[in-house]
Design an enzyme around this catalytic site. Sequence first.
Site, PDB file in Angstrom:
ATOM      1  N   LYS A  39     -12.463  15.178 -11.053  1.00  0.00           N
ATOM      2  CA  LYS A  39     -12.904  14.827  -9.702  1.00  0.00           C
ATOM      3  C   LYS A  39     -11.836  15.206  -8.675  1.00  0.00           C
ATOM      4  O   LYS A  39     -12.134  15.748  -7.606  1.00  0.00           O
ATOM      5  CB  LYS A  39     -13.236  13.326  -9.629  1.00  0.00           C
ATOM      6  CG  LYS A  39     -14.543  13.013 -10.362  1.00  0.00           C
ATOM      7  CD  LYS A  39     -14.755  11.557 -10.685  1.00  0.00           C
ATOM      8  CE  LYS A  39     -16.000  11.417 -11.572  1.00  0.00           C
ATOM      9  NZ  LYS A  39     -16.226  10.062 -12.081  1.00  0.00           N
ATOM     10  N   GLN A  91     -13.740   4.307 -11.240  1.00  0.00           N
ATOM     11  CA  GLN A  91     -14.133   4.906 -12.520  1.00  0.00           C
ATOM     12  C   GLN A  91     -14.525   3.806 -13.517  1.00  0.00           C
ATOM     13  O   GLN A  91     -13.759   2.863 -13.745  1.00  0.00           O
ATOM     14  CB  GLN A  91     -12.958   5.738 -13.067  1.00  0.00           C
ATOM     15  CG  GLN A  91     -13.283   6.520 -14.320  1.00  0.00           C
ATOM     16  CD  GLN A  91     -14.342   7.594 -14.093  1.00  0.00           C
ATOM     17  OE1 GLN A  91     -14.298   8.336 -13.114  1.00  0.00           O
ATOM     18  NE2 GLN A  91     -15.310   7.667 -14.990  1.00  0.00           N
ATOM     19  N   ASP A 121     -20.998   6.840  -5.317  1.00  0.00           N
ATOM     20  CA  ASP A 121     -21.698   6.840  -6.614  1.00  0.00           C
ATOM     21  C   ASP A 121     -23.143   6.345  -6.456  1.00  0.00           C
ATOM     22  O   ASP A 121     -23.947   6.490  -7.375  1.00  0.00           O
ATOM     23  CB  ASP A 121     -20.982   5.899  -7.599  1.00  0.00           C
ATOM     24  CG  ASP A 121     -20.055   6.640  -8.548  1.00  0.00           C
ATOM     25  OD1 ASP A 121     -20.300   7.839  -8.789  1.00  0.00           O
ATOM     26  OD2 ASP A 121     -19.100   6.018  -9.056  1.00  0.00           O
TER      27      ASP A 121
END
Length: 284
Positions: free
Chosen positions: A52, A96, A119
């Site tokens: 990422k 994460q 997200d």
Amino acid sequence: MANLIDGKKISAEVKARAAADAAALKEQGIPVGLAVVIVGDDPASRVYVNSKKKACALCGIDSYEYALPADTSEAELLALVEQLNGDSRVSGILVQLPLPKQIDEHRIINAIDPKKDVDAFHPVNVGKIMIGDFDFLPCTPSGCMELIDSTGIDIAGKNCVVIGRSNIVGKPMAMLLLHRSGTVTICHSKTKDLAEITRRADILVAAVGKPRFVTADMVKEGAVVIDVGVNRLPDGKLCGDVDFDAVKEKASWITPVPGGVGPMTIATLMCNTVTAARLQAEKA
Ligand code: NAP
């Protein structure tokens, strides 16, 4: 023999779009930044976080890594999220997953400002996706939609079968197919006669987490097959949820693993970060 859906190539195009949009925002003085929070030292999570950050660098998006020890408390992580919510350099916040067991994932997700929730896991964004009026789409299902669209096949009226009902892949995937007027069936571990259902699919999405779970006898001749699964085999190689070598003989289009859905997930994250930056600038 199926055509290959090249996620690497398509994701490069998506990232190039994100880079152009990020540059245009930055020219107007609007910060475009992604905060990536990792708790503990799970090797798979470290690989994802590094990918990422690399994608951010490629797209001209500033990335800020917060690596916290495995024994971080929920209160400490909530305090960091609160700090990032108020940081104007940070357009998007990505925590994460999975998190260590002393931390409640839902509490952390719920604490992220929905406008920075790149997200699209926050209940506000999940609700918006449900009613079809959304700012962000969850990265993996959105990437799958781009891959399906790259085939030129019209989803409307097609039988779409999604295997898996997780909140991050299966459910939102089904919703996105429904928004595009697919006739959608969601299957899971309690589904009876799974193969009979999957054999009716014009578009089959596998998000199970079991290596080579979808065999050729489960696939209709000419189907589009999207393989979300990422499974590590005992020899260390990656493989999907679909028995690629056998299924490619029947499908019209198929995604490989690696090189299919995975790169699209990260490319969509870049687009979501740019969208978040734009939305925050508009509302400022
Ligand atoms: P998950 O939360 O474990 O969900 C798996 C789903 O598969 C569940 O809904 C489960 O049903 C269903 N399932 C399990 N066994 C089944 C069976 N025998 N028949 C039918 N359905 C069955 O996993 P996930 O987070 O959705 O991820 C799925 C896979 O995608 C994993 O391999 C993951 O690593 C991968 N993934 C890849 C990306 C990417 O970017 N490429 C992103 C996210 C995830 P129940 O609900 O009944 O238990």
